[in-house]
Design a protein around this motif. Sequence first.
Motif, PDB file in Angstrom:
ATOM      1  N   ASN A  26       0.169  -1.232  -0.578  1.00 44.60           N
ATOM      2  CA  ASN A  26       0.284  -0.598   0.786  1.00 44.60           C
ATOM      3  C   ASN A  26      -0.047   1.048   0.581  1.00 44.60           C
ATOM      4  N   GLN A  27       0.146   1.519  -0.332  1.00 40.95           N
ATOM      5  CA  GLN A  27       0.022   2.999  -0.662  1.00 40.95           C
ATOM      6  C   GLN A  27      -1.324   3.135  -0.934  1.00 40.95           C
ATOM      7  N   ASN A  28      -1.892   2.321  -1.600  1.00 40.78           N
ATOM      8  CA  ASN A  28      -3.316   2.382  -2.228  1.00 40.78           C
ATOM      9  C   ASN A  28      -4.304   2.226  -0.756  1.00 40.78           C
ATOM     10  N   ILE A  29      -3.625   1.068   0.035  1.00 38.88           N
ATOM     11  CA  ILE A  29      -4.536   1.031   1.339  1.00 38.88           C
ATOM     12  C   ILE A  29      -4.565   2.404   1.964  1.00 38.88           C
ATOM     13  N   GLU A  30      -3.596   2.776   1.879  1.00 39.50           N
ATOM     14  CA  GLU A  30      -3.387   4.332   3.031  1.00 39.50           C
ATOM     15  C   GLU A  30      -4.344   5.398   2.387  1.00 39.50           C
ATOM     16  N   ILE A  31      -4.371   5.434   1.123  1.00 34.90           N
ATOM     17  CA  ILE A  31      -5.117   6.498   0.311  1.00 34.90           C
ATOM     18  C   ILE A  31      -6.602   6.144   0.306  1.00 34.90           C
ATOM     19  N   GLN A  32      -6.755   4.985   0.285  1.00 33.49           N
ATOM     20  CA  GLN A  32      -8.445   4.454   0.634  1.00 33.49           C
ATOM     21  C   GLN A  32      -8.827   4.620   1.964  1.00 33.49           C
ATOM     22  N   SER A  33      -7.761   4.235   2.932  1.00 33.22           N
ATOM     23  CA  SER A  33      -8.410   4.617   4.419  1.00 33.22           C
ATOM     24  C   SER A  33      -8.443   5.847   4.636  1.00 33.22           C
ATOM     25  N   ASN A  34      -7.486   6.848   4.126  1.00 31.60           N
ATOM     26  CA  ASN A  34      -8.077   8.457   4.298  1.00 31.60           C
ATOM     27  C   ASN A  34      -9.172   8.806   3.757  1.00 31.60           C
ATOM     28  N   VAL A  58     -11.347  -0.577   0.671  1.00 35.18           N
ATOM     29  CA  VAL A  58     -10.323  -1.146   1.475  1.00 35.18           C
ATOM     30  C   VAL A  58     -10.399  -2.599   1.648  1.00 35.18           C
ATOM     31  N   PHE A  59     -11.095  -3.262   1.994  1.00 32.14           N
ATOM     32  CA  PHE A  59     -11.075  -4.786   2.080  1.00 32.14           C
ATOM     33  C   PHE A  59     -10.446  -5.279   1.024  1.00 32.14           C
ATOM     34  N   LYS A  60     -10.940  -4.998  -0.162  1.00 31.83           N
ATOM     35  CA  LYS A  60     -10.629  -5.692  -1.539  1.00 31.83           C
ATOM     36  C   LYS A  60      -9.163  -5.355  -1.691  1.00 31.83           C
ATOM     37  N   THR A  61      -8.568  -4.296  -1.463  1.00 28.72           N
ATOM     38  CA  THR A  61      -7.189  -3.828  -1.671  1.00 28.72           C
ATOM     39  C   THR A  61      -6.434  -4.781  -0.707  1.00 28.72           C
ATOM     40  N   ARG A  62      -6.916  -4.660   0.696  1.00 28.60           N
ATOM     41  CA  ARG A  62      -5.942  -5.537   1.740  1.00 28.60           C
ATOM     42  C   ARG A  62      -5.875  -7.054   1.126  1.00 28.60           C
ATOM     43  N   SER A  63      -7.229  -7.626   0.478  1.00 24.20           N
ATOM     44  CA  SER A  63      -7.035  -8.789   0.217  1.00 24.20           C
ATOM     45  C   SER A  63      -6.034  -9.174  -0.769  1.00 24.20           C
ATOM     46  N   LEU A  64      -6.091  -8.217  -1.633  1.00 18.51           N
ATOM     47  CA  LEU A  64      -4.891  -8.155  -2.791  1.00 18.51           C
ATOM     48  C   LEU A  64      -3.646  -8.259  -2.052  1.00 18.51           C
ATOM     49  N   GLN A  65      -3.211  -7.584  -1.007  1.00 14.00           N
ATOM     50  CA  GLN A  65      -2.074  -7.605  -0.447  1.00 14.00           C
ATOM     51  C   GLN A  65      -1.655  -8.840  -0.253  1.00 14.00           C
ATOM     52  N   TYR A  66      -2.400  -9.558   0.409  1.00 15.40           N
ATOM     53  CA  TYR A  66      -1.926 -11.144   0.814  1.00 15.40           C
ATOM     54  C   TYR A  66      -1.984 -11.895  -0.515  1.00 15.40           C
ATOM     55  N   ASP A  67      -2.474 -11.451  -1.482  1.00 11.72           N
ATOM     56  CA  ASP A  67      -2.116 -12.365  -2.915  1.00 11.72           C
ATOM     57  C   ASP A  67      -0.896 -12.101  -3.305  1.00 11.72           C
ATOM     58  N   THR A  95     -11.860   5.999  -9.855  1.00 10.95           N
ATOM     59  CA  THR A  95     -10.762   6.585 -10.206  1.00 10.95           C
ATOM     60  C   THR A  95      -9.381   6.038  -9.419  1.00 10.95           C
ATOM     61  N   GLN A  96      -9.688   5.828  -8.085  1.00 12.62           N
ATOM     62  CA  GLN A  96      -8.606   4.767  -7.200  1.00 12.62           C
ATOM     63  C   GLN A  96      -8.355   3.538  -7.957  1.00 12.62           C
ATOM     64  N   ARG A  97      -9.645   2.964  -8.290  1.00  4.92           N
ATOM     65  CA  ARG A  97      -9.117   1.650  -8.811  1.00  4.92           C
ATOM     66  C   ARG A  97      -8.569   1.476 -10.073  1.00  4.92           C
ATOM     67  N   ASP A  98      -8.862   2.504 -10.943  1.00  9.50           N
ATOM     68  CA  ASP A  98      -7.998   2.527 -12.125  1.00  9.50           C
ATOM     69  C   ASP A  98      -6.597   2.921 -12.196  1.00  9.50           C
ATOM     70  N   ALA A  99      -6.295   3.983 -11.001  1.00 16.64           N
ATOM     71  CA  ALA A  99      -5.077   4.290 -10.805  1.00 16.64           C
ATOM     72  C   ALA A  99      -4.290   3.041 -10.294  1.00 16.64           C
ATOM     73  N   LEU A 100      -4.667   2.221  -9.397  1.00 11.88           N
ATOM     74  CA  LEU A 100      -4.093   0.982  -8.802  1.00 11.88           C
ATOM     75  C   LEU A 100      -3.708  -0.051  -9.951  1.00 11.88           C
ATOM     76  N   GLU A 101      -4.688  -0.111 -10.576  1.00  7.63           N
ATOM     77  CA  GLU A 101      -4.696  -1.288 -11.852  1.00  7.63           C
ATOM     78  C   GLU A 101      -3.490  -0.396 -12.890  1.00  7.63           C
ATOM     79  N   SER A 102      -3.575   0.624 -13.292  1.00  4.91           N
ATOM     80  CA  SER A 102      -2.497   1.337 -14.035  1.00  4.91           C
ATOM     81  C   SER A 102      -1.180   1.002 -13.557  1.00  4.91           C
ATOM     82  N   ARG A 103      -1.047   1.445 -12.137  1.00  2.00           N
ATOM     83  CA  ARG A 103       0.254   1.204 -11.562  1.00  2.00           C
ATOM     84  C   ARG A 103       0.902  -0.158 -11.900  1.00  2.00           C
TER      85      ARG A 103
END
Length: 478
Positions: free
Chosen positions: A205-213, A239-248, A444-452
């Motif tokens: 959810n935090q990443n969705i907000e970052i990517q939307s900004n 953004v769509f990819k991260t939202r899809s991950l949210q439902y998973d 960078t955003q993708r790597d940060a998401l994966e690392s977290r």
Amino acid sequence: MFKSKLYIYAGVAGLLLNVTSCKLPEVATKTEDTTVPEQYANAVQDTVNSAKIRWQDYFTDPYLDSLIDTALENNQELNITMQEIAIARSEVKARKGEYLPFIDIGAGAGVDKKARYTSQGAMEATTDIRPGEEMPEPLPDFFVGATASWEIDIWNKLHNAKKAALSRYLSSVEGKNFLVTNLIAEIANSYYELLALDNQLEIVNQNIEIQSNALRIVKLQKEAARVTELAVRKFEAEVFKTRSLQYDVQQKITETENRINFLVGRFPQPISRDHHAFSTLIPEKIQTGIPSQLLENRPDIRQAELELAASKLDVKVAKARFYPSLGISAGIGYQAFNPKYLLNTPESLLYSIAGDLTAPLINRNEIKATYISANAKQVQAVYNYEQTILNAYVEVANQLSRIGNLEKSYELKSKEVDALTQSIDISSTLFRSARADYMEVLLTQRDALESRFELVETKMQQMNAFVSMYKALGGGWN
């Protein structure tokens, strides 16, 4: 006269014993080896053992404790096992009853008409009970009395069978204890997995907000002709990819909650928990004790030991079947053709007592096969016992190594997350000043998401190792 009969009976018994005590079938034998290493690799040799800690004190999360407490009452598999224990307890009583005398009491009535032109019918027709009182025709018959039978357990066959049943009853109790240990561990692991998924969902959810900004900034730059439509589409796709991950993640949360509810023995419902406490969880230091303590603490090892003891007794029972068995039967009661004479003593009194010595003589293949089979099962039980000990040691050694490696891995991944989190702001700043392209920002955003995600995963593995070590040491059931 009496002595001569006694000698005859003794001679018959000796002959039976000599005939039936022929050479037993040759079978392989094996003695169990219970030696274990003196200590675990890279562990301090100390008898302090975390397995002695009660699960209520080992797990300090009140929500988790409540789930475990409910599961120990309602879990269907555990309740099924409790019934198996009741069955095993009844088997002990049944075996105990076999070497005690069987006494029956009964009463009966009947009528008997003999054909007149037979030897017995003609005899009854000319027989008077008393002078002037003829034998009734047809002849009634009334009986009341008691009978008893008892097999003398001269070879301890029945006593050993009772002891074997007792060992299996105690083994079923240890099986229940092992199930309790596994149940507690499974609930705890699922609970920590649920907390981890909650944290991963929060990260998404935090990443969705970052990517939307970031997407809004790219659209503004596209309007200013600083980037192309391609950059906008790339950011939208992310953004769509991260939202899809949210439902998973949400689906995994639902499945994990339902798995916990199943273990607790109830229909699906929300699981109470505090997911914010997950990131601050620090596994406590575990005292492994010494390997020889596994033989005392692990219910599965004690279960295998009791099964081995029962199999040894089964061999003795099977061996005793080659020898003669001594039985005693007796009866006493009253029998008369008229109820008014039924209790007349001694006229209507009858009694009997007899002893019999029987032994297998011909076609002993079934007894031989049973003996060979019992011995093979005993050897099998030895291997199973040794394998259970070895498996317990390996489990502890693996978890000990896993805990150390995960601790180092978590420390490094924490540094990785910090670095990548800072790089998000840096890449965004550089992008706005046209010193970095949009792909650098996206990566960078993708790597940060994966690392977290990986950091949360590593924390979950740490907690799983914390739980698995407690289970491997044999904790939880007591």
